[in-house]
Every structure is written in C-alpha cells, then in structure tokens.
Design a protein around this motif. Structure first.
Motif, PDB file in Angstrom:
ATOM      1  N   ALA A 186       0.827  -1.205   0.000  1.00 21.72           N
ATOM      2  CA  ALA A 186       0.000   0.000   0.000  1.00 21.72           C
ATOM      3  C   ALA A 186       0.860   1.254   0.000  1.00 21.72           C
ATOM      4  N   SER A 187       0.388   2.279  -0.699  1.00 19.68           N
ATOM      5  CA  SER A 187       1.090   3.563  -0.754  1.00 19.68           C
ATOM      6  C   SER A 187       0.065   4.688  -0.675  1.00 19.68           C
ATOM      7  N   LEU A 188       0.158   5.520   0.366  1.00 25.40           N
ATOM      8  CA  LEU A 188      -0.787   6.613   0.558  1.00 25.40           C
ATOM      9  C   LEU A 188      -0.577   7.691  -0.500  1.00 25.40           C
ATOM     10  N   GLN A 189      -1.644   8.052  -1.206  1.00 22.99           N
ATOM     11  CA  GLN A 189      -1.567   9.034  -2.276  1.00 22.99           C
ATOM     12  C   GLN A 189      -2.098  10.403  -1.866  1.00 22.99           C
ATOM     13  N   ASN A 195     -15.436  18.053   8.524  1.00 22.79           N
ATOM     14  CA  ASN A 195     -15.869  17.917   9.911  1.00 22.79           C
ATOM     15  C   ASN A 195     -16.528  16.574  10.221  1.00 22.79           C
ATOM     16  N   HIS A 196     -16.777  15.772   9.191  1.00 25.58           N
ATOM     17  CA  HIS A 196     -17.523  14.535   9.394  1.00 25.58           C
ATOM     18  C   HIS A 196     -16.774  13.282   8.979  1.00 25.58           C
ATOM     19  N   ARG A 197     -15.729  13.422   8.142  1.00 23.79           N
ATOM     20  CA  ARG A 197     -15.074  12.223   7.645  1.00 23.79           C
ATOM     21  C   ARG A 197     -13.651  12.497   7.212  1.00 23.79           C
ATOM     22  N   VAL A 198     -12.861  11.420   7.173  1.00 27.83           N
ATOM     23  CA  VAL A 198     -11.507  11.445   6.621  1.00 27.83           C
ATOM     24  C   VAL A 198     -11.436  10.348   5.565  1.00 27.83           C
ATOM     25  N   ASP A 199     -11.027  10.707   4.352  1.00 26.99           N
ATOM     26  CA  ASP A 199     -10.865   9.738   3.267  1.00 26.99           C
ATOM     27  C   ASP A 199      -9.390   9.653   2.917  1.00 26.99           C
ATOM     28  N   ALA A 200      -8.814   8.477   3.124  1.00 22.23           N
ATOM     29  CA  ALA A 200      -7.409   8.250   2.782  1.00 22.23           C
ATOM     30  C   ALA A 200      -7.354   7.387   1.520  1.00 22.23           C
ATOM     31  N   HIS A 201      -6.649   7.880   0.503  1.00 19.45           N
ATOM     32  CA  HIS A 201      -6.599   7.200  -0.785  1.00 19.45           C
ATOM     33  C   HIS A 201      -5.220   6.562  -0.976  1.00 19.45           C
ATOM     34  N   TYR A 202      -5.214   5.233  -1.028  1.00 16.96           N
ATOM     35  CA  TYR A 202      -3.994   4.471  -1.242  1.00 16.96           C
ATOM     36  C   TYR A 202      -4.031   3.820  -2.627  1.00 16.96           C
ATOM     37  N   ILE A 203      -2.867   3.421  -3.096  1.00 16.42           N
ATOM     38  CA  ILE A 203      -2.746   2.473  -4.200  1.00 16.42           C
ATOM     39  C   ILE A 203      -2.107   1.222  -3.625  1.00 16.42           C
ATOM     40  N   ALA A 204      -2.668   0.056  -3.958  1.00 19.44           N
ATOM     41  CA  ALA A 204      -2.138  -1.196  -3.427  1.00 19.44           C
ATOM     42  C   ALA A 204      -2.077  -2.235  -4.540  1.00 19.44           C
ATOM     43  N   GLN A 205      -1.327  -3.285  -4.266  1.00 20.20           N
ATOM     44  CA  GLN A 205      -1.273  -4.426  -5.167  1.00 20.20           C
ATOM     45  C   GLN A 205      -2.268  -5.468  -4.660  1.00 20.20           C
ATOM     46  N   LEU A 224      -3.465 -19.337  -7.073  1.00 13.17           N
ATOM     47  CA  LEU A 224      -4.264 -18.784  -8.164  1.00 13.17           C
ATOM     48  C   LEU A 224      -4.261 -17.255  -8.179  1.00 13.17           C
ATOM     49  N   ARG A 225      -3.713 -16.631  -7.147  1.00 18.70           N
ATOM     50  CA  ARG A 225      -3.756 -15.174  -7.035  1.00 18.70           C
ATOM     51  C   ARG A 225      -2.700 -14.516  -7.919  1.00 18.70           C
ATOM     52  N   ARG A 226      -3.036 -13.342  -8.464  1.00 12.55           N
ATOM     53  CA  ARG A 226      -2.116 -12.574  -9.282  1.00 12.55           C
ATOM     54  C   ARG A 226      -2.135 -11.112  -8.836  1.00 12.55           C
ATOM     55  N   LEU A 227      -0.982 -10.584  -8.451  1.00 13.71           N
ATOM     56  CA  LEU A 227      -0.910  -9.182  -8.020  1.00 13.71           C
ATOM     57  C   LEU A 227      -1.195  -8.243  -9.183  1.00 13.71           C
ATOM     58  N   HIS A 228      -2.013  -7.211  -8.899  1.00 14.61           N
ATOM     59  CA  HIS A 228      -2.267  -6.156  -9.875  1.00 14.61           C
ATOM     60  C   HIS A 228      -2.654  -4.895  -9.110  1.00 14.61           C
ATOM     61  N   PRO A 229      -2.325  -3.702  -9.611  1.00 12.41           N
ATOM     62  CA  PRO A 229      -2.604  -2.460  -8.879  1.00 12.41           C
ATOM     63  C   PRO A 229      -4.092  -2.142  -8.839  1.00 12.41           C
ATOM     64  N   GLU A 230      -4.540  -1.689  -7.677  1.00 17.02           N
ATOM     65  CA  GLU A 230      -5.930  -1.266  -7.501  1.00 17.02           C
ATOM     66  C   GLU A 230      -5.975  -0.083  -6.538  1.00 17.02           C
ATOM     67  N   ASP A 248     -13.942  -4.976  -6.564  1.00 14.32           N
ATOM     68  CA  ASP A 248     -14.313  -6.309  -6.114  1.00 14.32           C
ATOM     69  C   ASP A 248     -14.676  -6.426  -4.639  1.00 14.32           C
ATOM     70  N   PHE A 249     -14.139  -5.539  -3.792  1.00 15.98           N
ATOM     71  CA  PHE A 249     -14.315  -5.715  -2.357  1.00 15.98           C
ATOM     72  C   PHE A 249     -14.743  -4.420  -1.679  1.00 15.98           C
ATOM     73  N   LYS A 250     -15.707  -4.546  -0.753  1.00 15.71           N
ATOM     74  CA  LYS A 250     -16.166  -3.435   0.078  1.00 15.71           C
ATOM     75  C   LYS A 250     -16.226  -3.951   1.511  1.00 15.71           C
TER      76      LYS A 250
END
Length: 349
Positions: A186-189, A195-205, A224-230, A248-250
């Motif tokens: 993970a890399s923080l971008q 006043n209500h929320r903090v959104d941290a945007h990362y890029i990860a494999q 079966l897993r393959r790393l790819h940026p998301e 794919d994931f929430k």
C-alpha cells in the motif's frame, strides 16, 4: 476544517468520549428476539427487545423498583416484564403494570430512558443522544443487493475505539497479515477531510480479481492469485469505517464503543459479483439462493485478520496504560487527520 483550539488539539485521544449525536450499531438483527438482551454503549446499559409485532425497542436496562436488569425478564405482549417482581414497562419507559398493586394504590411515577432505535441492513442502530436524531444511520446498501456476498466477523477488544479506527485507517499494517490480506504494498496518495469524515486514498497491489466463474477459489488457493494495482480507499465516516479495494471488495466496520478500554464492532466484508453479467440475467430467486449460500465465504480469512489486529490493538492499549506519556513516532499522516476528527466530534458535536 475549521481550526481547533489548543485545548482540543492537546486533549489525549485515548481518553476521548464519543459524540452521542450519531447512530451506533449495538447488535445484528438476528441477535434480537422477544427475549430481551443487554448491550452496553459507552457505559450505558440498554435492554433490546422485540414486541409482539416484531418491532425493536431499547430501554435503559434497569428496573427502577430494585435496580436489577430488565434484560433478565421477558416480553409480555408489547411490554417488558421484570424477572424479579413482574413490574411491566411500555416502550416509552413508563411503568404499565404491577401485579400486586392494591386498589387504592397508583402505578409508580417512574420513567426509564428509551432510545431511538431502528433496524436497517441486518443490524440494530441506536442513537444515544439526548435530542432527536438529525442524521441518518450509515447503512449498508450491499447487504440486500444480489450482487454482493457478505461475511460478518465480530470484533471484541479491550481497547479504546481510537486504536481500532487507527488500525483500520493505516494500510501500512498489512505487513502484519501476510497471506490473510487481500492486498500488498500500500502507498498513501492523498487525504480528504472535513468535519464529518476522513478519506485516505492508497494504491495497493491486490491479490484478487473477481471476474471469472472460478475467481472465488482465489480465497482458498493462494497459487491462483495474481498481483495487480488497484485503488484502496479507506474512510472514517464518524463514527464508522468504510473501505473499497478496486471494484471487487467493500468492507465496513460498524462501531459500538463500550468504555475507554473496551470496544465492540462488526466487520462486514462484501465480495462483488458485478463482473458476472450472465448471472444478472438469471431468476431473482436463484440469485438470492447463490447470495445466501455463499454467505460467510470469507469467514476464515476475516476472523484471522481480526485475531491478529486485536492482539496488536490490545498491546497498544496496555502500553499506553503503563506509560501514557510515552510518545509514538507516527509517519502515516492519515492518522493525524483521524485524531483531529475524533477530537473535533467530541468537542463540537
């Protein structure tokens, strides 16, 4: 965000209370029946129960007669009966009946606190504030959506809620989870905050890509897993947490802070089936069958993550209790934003 006073800035985040003017999750819908249960939200003991129509109610969990827990009792019709002497209380907390009341006696003029409570997306949401709610519960739109498979894990940790939120917002701690984690590197971008929320945007494999009929098998067979940026976005939407990994994931973490050193939370993981367009053309009953059959598919992975995180969080709490003045050397600026939001919510509401 508006600037905070020096007093608020220096207040110890590990001793913060909560902002009561929000909805907190105190139970799953399946946990509450016409047999009352006890829950605790920031030191407040609450009796949850369903009346004869199935509607949820929440009363202060004490009988004003002898101060025993009403959650030991039972529901009679639409009233909650104390196990000790059979006093009954209606959903607004008024005494409705005393079985041995004499003809010349009036019902006791006692009033229990009743809480706004609602059932939504498989969970019981409670509002502990004194005023009427002016906000809506966060909600989980994926809970009923036929394209999402859910897994739920319960977090019980002997630690202040701030440790859990910081753990969830700090994606660099994926180092802890090894094969249990869905992503790596993970890399923080960027960070957005108000006043209500903090959104941290990362890029990860990401290890997973749910786009083939056999994709779900990646959860069980690492080869079966393959790393790819998301994109990996994590958000502290006070007082809860939300994360999205690609398409794919929430994941949600719904909090129930119990005390300064105890927190309960529900971690809900959703795997998306949106990529399977052929599935969407099948009958609704069959799609519902698939969704229900795969409920809990990621249980082992999710529970494993929780065990590892709880161990670290509780060690942090114990280290703080032993030496509260010892300084942490923090490099993730997202956590600075998170602590600022916690202080602001408690101070300004």
């Amino acid at each position: 965000m508006s600037s905070l006073s020096p007093t608020v800035q220096t207040r110890d985040v590990r001793q913060l209370g909560i902002n009561p003017n929000h909805w907190y999750v105190v139970a799953r819908s399946s946990e509450v029946s016409n047999q009352p249960i006890n829950v605790v939200l920031w030191g407040q003991a609450i009796a949850l129960y369903r009346d004869s129509t199935g509607k949820i109610h929440a009363l202060e969990d004490r009988c004003p007669h002898r101060q025993v827990k009403l959650s030991h009792g039972q529901v009679i019709g639409n009233e909650l009966e104390c196990a000790y002497h059979g006093w009954r209380f209606n959903s607004t907390g008024e005494c409705a009946a005393v079985p041995y009341l004499a003809e010349n006696q009036k019902l006791p003029n006692c009033q229990l606190r009743h809480y706004p409570v609602t059932e939504k997306d498989g969970f019981i949401w409670l509002f502990p504030g004194k005023d009427q709610p002016s906000v809506e519960p966060l909600g989980l739109p994926e809970w009923e959506h036929l394209n999402y498979i859910a897994t739920v894990s319960v977090i019980n940790t002997q630690a202040h809620y701030s440790y859990l939120i910081e753990n969830l917002m700090d994606m660099y701690h994926g180092h802890l989870h090894e094969d249990l984690q869905a992503w790596a590197e993970a890399s923080l971008q960027d960070i957005d905050e108000d006043n209500h929320r903090v959104d941290a945007h990362y890029i990860a494999q990401s290890y997973y890509k749910i786009d083939k009929i056999w994709s779900i098998s990646q959860l069980f067979f690492p080869a079966l897993r393959r790393l790819h940026p998301e994109p990996l976005d994590v958000s502290y939407v006070y007082p809860h947490w939300v994360s999205t990994l690609g398409k794919d994931f929430k994941i949600y973490c719904l909090l129930c802070p119990i005390s300064e050193t105890e927190t309960k939370a529900y971690l809900i993981h959703f795997t998306s089936l949106n990529a399977f367009w052929r599935l969407h053309k099948l009958p609704v009953w069959f799609r519902r069958f698939i969704k229900d059959s795969l409920f809990g598919a990621a249980q082992k992975l999710l529970d494993g993550l929780v065990v590892q995180d709880v161990k670290m969080i509780e060690e942090e709490q114990q280290a703080y209790l032993q030496n509260p003045h010892r300084r942490n050397f923090e490099l993730n600026r997202a956590l600075v934003s998170v602590q600022r939001l916690m202080r602001s919510q408690v101070e300004h509401g």
